[in-house]
Scaffold this motif. Sequence first.
Motif, short mmCIF file in Angstrom:
data_model
loop_
_atom_site.label_atom_id
_atom_site.label_comp_id
_atom_site.label_asym_id
_atom_site.label_seq_id
_atom_site.Cartn_x
_atom_site.Cartn_y
_atom_site.Cartn_z
N PHE A 1 -4.20 34.01 -7.55
CA PHE A 1 -3.57 33.87 -6.23
C PHE A 1 -3.31 34.93 -5.58
O PHE A 1 -2.76 35.89 -6.24
CB PHE A 1 -2.53 32.78 -6.00
CG PHE A 1 -2.80 31.65 -6.95
CD1 PHE A 1 -3.34 30.43 -6.64
CD2 PHE A 1 -1.73 31.51 -8.28
CE1 PHE A 1 -3.56 29.38 -7.36
CE2 PHE A 1 -2.16 30.39 -9.16
CZ PHE A 1 -3.03 29.36 -8.80
N LYS A 2 -3.61 34.80 -4.18
CA LYS A 2 -2.77 36.10 -3.47
C LYS A 2 -1.33 35.89 -3.15
O LYS A 2 -1.19 34.61 -2.73
CB LYS A 2 -3.44 36.39 -1.80
CG LYS A 2 -4.73 37.16 -2.09
CD LYS A 2 -5.08 37.42 -0.78
CE LYS A 2 -5.99 36.09 -0.24
NZ LYS A 2 -6.75 36.39 1.18
N TYR A 3 -0.24 36.88 -3.09
CA TYR A 3 1.18 36.40 -2.91
C TYR A 3 1.17 35.83 -1.55
O TYR A 3 0.40 36.38 -0.47
CB TYR A 3 1.86 37.48 -2.97
CG TYR A 3 3.01 37.21 -2.34
CD1 TYR A 3 4.34 36.34 -3.05
CD2 TYR A 3 3.65 37.89 -1.41
CE1 TYR A 3 5.35 36.05 -2.56
CE2 TYR A 3 4.85 37.79 -0.66
CZ TYR A 3 5.83 37.00 -1.35
OH TYR A 3 6.92 36.49 -0.79
N SER A 4 1.87 34.76 -1.15
CA SER A 4 2.05 34.16 -0.01
C SER A 4 3.46 33.91 -0.02
O SER A 4 4.16 33.19 -0.57
CB SER A 4 1.37 32.76 -0.04
OG SER A 4 1.49 31.94 1.04
N PRO A 5 4.00 34.49 1.22
CA PRO A 5 5.47 34.14 1.36
C PRO A 5 5.87 32.92 1.68
O PRO A 5 5.30 32.42 2.61
CB PRO A 5 5.97 35.38 2.62
CG PRO A 5 4.40 36.28 2.89
CD PRO A 5 3.51 35.41 2.29
N ARG A 6 7.00 32.59 1.19
CA ARG A 6 7.36 31.17 1.36
C ARG A 6 8.87 31.22 2.03
O ARG A 6 9.69 31.72 1.17
CB ARG A 6 7.30 30.16 0.37
CG ARG A 6 6.03 30.21 -0.49
CD ARG A 6 4.69 29.99 0.31
NE ARG A 6 4.53 28.56 0.76
CZ ARG A 6 4.26 28.48 2.13
NH1 ARG A 6 4.13 29.36 2.77
NH2 ARG A 6 4.17 27.11 2.46
N GLU A 7 9.19 30.89 3.20
CA GLU A 7 10.48 30.65 3.72
C GLU A 7 11.35 29.94 2.93
O GLU A 7 11.18 28.93 2.23
CB GLU A 7 10.21 29.82 5.26
CG GLU A 7 11.35 30.44 6.10
CD GLU A 7 11.15 29.63 7.39
OE1 GLU A 7 9.93 29.11 7.64
OE2 GLU A 7 12.02 29.48 8.18
N GLY A 8 12.72 30.58 2.88
CA GLY A 8 13.54 30.00 2.15
C GLY A 8 13.84 30.56 0.59
O GLY A 8 14.66 30.40 0.02
N THR A 9 12.77 31.18 0.08
CA THR A 9 12.71 31.74 -1.11
C THR A 9 13.38 33.27 -1.13
O THR A 9 13.36 33.76 0.01
CB THR A 9 11.25 31.94 -1.76
OG1 THR A 9 10.54 32.86 -1.03
CG2 THR A 9 10.59 30.72 -1.88
N LYS A 10 13.71 33.75 -2.36
CA LYS A 10 14.49 34.91 -2.25
C LYS A 10 13.43 36.23 -1.65
O LYS A 10 13.62 37.01 -1.15
CB LYS A 10 14.81 35.45 -3.75
CG LYS A 10 16.28 35.49 -3.65
CD LYS A 10 16.72 35.90 -5.23
CE LYS A 10 18.24 36.54 -5.06
NZ LYS A 10 18.64 36.77 -6.54
N ALA A 11 12.37 36.13 -2.24
CA ALA A 11 11.09 37.15 -2.11
C ALA A 11 10.62 37.01 -0.52
O ALA A 11 10.25 37.99 -0.01
CB ALA A 11 9.91 36.96 -2.90
N TYR A 12 11.18 35.83 0.25
CA TYR A 12 10.95 36.05 1.49
C TYR A 12 11.68 37.23 2.38
O TYR A 12 11.21 37.40 3.24
CB TYR A 12 11.12 34.48 2.12
CG TYR A 12 10.62 34.30 3.34
CD1 TYR A 12 9.17 34.07 3.76
CD2 TYR A 12 11.52 34.18 4.51
CE1 TYR A 12 8.85 33.70 4.93
CE2 TYR A 12 10.97 33.90 5.82
CZ TYR A 12 9.60 33.78 6.00
OH TYR A 12 9.36 33.70 7.23
N ARG A 13 12.82 37.46 1.72
CA ARG A 13 13.46 38.28 2.37
C ARG A 13 13.18 39.50 2.17
O ARG A 13 13.60 40.82 2.83
CB ARG A 13 15.17 38.34 1.90
CG ARG A 13 15.76 36.93 2.60
CD ARG A 13 17.12 36.79 2.22
NE ARG A 13 17.35 35.53 1.23
CZ ARG A 13 18.11 35.66 0.34
NH1 ARG A 13 19.02 36.76 -0.01
NH2 ARG A 13 18.24 34.75 -0.43
#
Length: 448
Positions: free
Chosen positions: A330-342
Motif C-alpha cells: 500500500f501507499k501511505y495514506s494519512p488518517r485523521e486522529g492517528t499520531k502519524a497524521y500530525r
Amino acid sequence: MTKNKIYIETYGCQMNLADTEVVLGIMKNKGFELAENAEDSNVILLNTCSVRDNAEQRIYGRLGNLKKIKQKKPYTIIGILGCMAERLKRELIEDKKIVDLVVGPDEYRRLPEFIDDAFSGIKGIGVKLSRTETYDDILPYREEGLSAWLSVMRGCDKFCTFCVVPFTRGRERSRSLNSIVDEIKILSQKGFKEITLLGQNVNSYRDDNNDFADLLAASASVDNSIRIRFTTSHPQDLSDKLLFTIAGHSNICNYIHLPLQSGSNRILELMNRTYTVEHYLALIEKARQIIPGVSFSTDIISGFPTETYEDHVMTLDIMQKVKYDGAYMFKYSPREGTKAYRMEDDVPEEVKAKRLNEIIDLQQQISFEVNQKLIGSIEPVLVEGASKKSNQFLAGKTDTNKVVVFEKTNNIKPGDYVKTKIFRVTSATLFGELIEILPGKNKINLTA
Ligand code: SAH
Ligand code: SF4
Ligand code: F3S
C-alpha cells in the motif's frame, strides 16, 4: 404484510466479512429476509472500511449510485456500518442526506431498533465502542460453503502510528474459547473444511489461562478434516509455543501472515511497530526451523512520513531476504486522529507510487521464484471448485494458501483433499497433475 428485505455490501478486511455475518444473524432472528441485490431490498447497509482514504472514497462513490434507488423507492433505508461509521459518526448523516443510520462495530445488537426508527423517519446513530462486546452468543449467518471466517477477538491496542483501527474498533477483547470451539463444531457438522480465526493481532488472544496457541490447538482438535488458518500475527509477540503448536497439528496451515510494514528500523520506530528488522528476521528464521516448509506473507507501506530512498531500499532488501510467498502492498495514506497524521506527509505522491511499483514488481519476481522451486513437488490441495478460467479444470488451495489448478475428473468434488504434482507455475498459480485423492481427510464418501 411482506417481509423486510435486507441487503449488505461488505468492504475492507475479513473482520468486516465476519461482522456482516453477525449482522445477518441478528437480522434473520428479527424476521428479516436476505435480498440478492440492492434493488430488491428495502434496507441497504454498507459495511465500510476506513483504513486508507481510497477505501472511503469507494463508499462515497457507492452512496452516489444508491441515490438513484432512493429516488425511485424513497422508503428504502440506507445505513452505514463498520469503521467509517465509527470514524465519521454524525458527520456522515449530516453530510449525506440519503444516509438513515450510522452504526459502528460494537453496536450491531441495536440495529433492528435503529431500522425500526428509520422506518418511522427517525435517523439513528450508534457509535459507542465497548470494552466487552464480542457477539459471543450470536450465531453468524453463513451461506453454505467450504471456508468460514471466525472472529476470535475484536479491537486493537497496538496503536501503530499510521493506523485508524484502534479508533474504529476500540480496545482489544477476546471471545471465550468454549464459544469458539462450539461454533467450530457447528461448522464441522455443516461440512465446512477451512476456518480462518481472525483478529487484528491474534497473538494477544486470552481467555483465562488460555492463549492463542491453546485456542489454535483446541480449534484444530475439533475436526481433523478442517484446515485451520489465522490472521493477523504481530511480529512483536509471536511466541515459540505458537510456532510449536502450528508444527504439531497437521491441520493447522503452515502459513503465517506477518506484516513487516517497512525494512528500516528508523521508520519502524516512527510507526510504533515495537520490533526491529533484526528481531523480525530472527523470528522468520526460527519459524522456518520449527515449521518445515512454512510460508509467509506480509503487508508493506510505501512512503511513510520521512521515508528516504535508503529506507525504501532497506524494505526491498528485507523482501529479498525473507522471500515472501505473497504481499499486500500500500501507499501511505494519512488518517485523521492517528499520531502519524500530525507528521508532515512529506513523501510526494509520485515518489510513493514509484516506490510502491518497485515493491510490487519485486514481489512478483519473488513469488515466481518461490513457486518455481515447487515444480516437481507434491502438494496436498483442498478442492474448492471449477477453476476461474475453465470448468474443465478444478482449483483449490495448498496448505500454504497457493492456488493449484488441475484437470477435472468426475469423482472429485469441492471439499475433497487431493494430492497434486506441480509441473508449471506463474507468480500467482501452480498447475498440477492429480496424483491421488486423500480419503483419510474426508468425511464425505468419495466413491459415491
Ligand atoms: N492488524 C493488522 C493490519 C490491519 S490493517 C496488522 O497489524 O498487521 C492492514 C494493513 O493495512 C496494515 O498492515 C498496513 O500495511 C495497511 N495500512 C494500515 N493503515 C494504513 C495507512 N494509513 N496507509 C497505508 N496503509 C495502511
Ligand atoms: Fe493497526 Fe497496528 Fe493494530 Fe494492526 S496492529 S490493526 S496495523 S494498530
Ligand atoms: Fe478497514 Fe476496519 Fe478492517 S478500517 S481494514 S474494515 S478493521
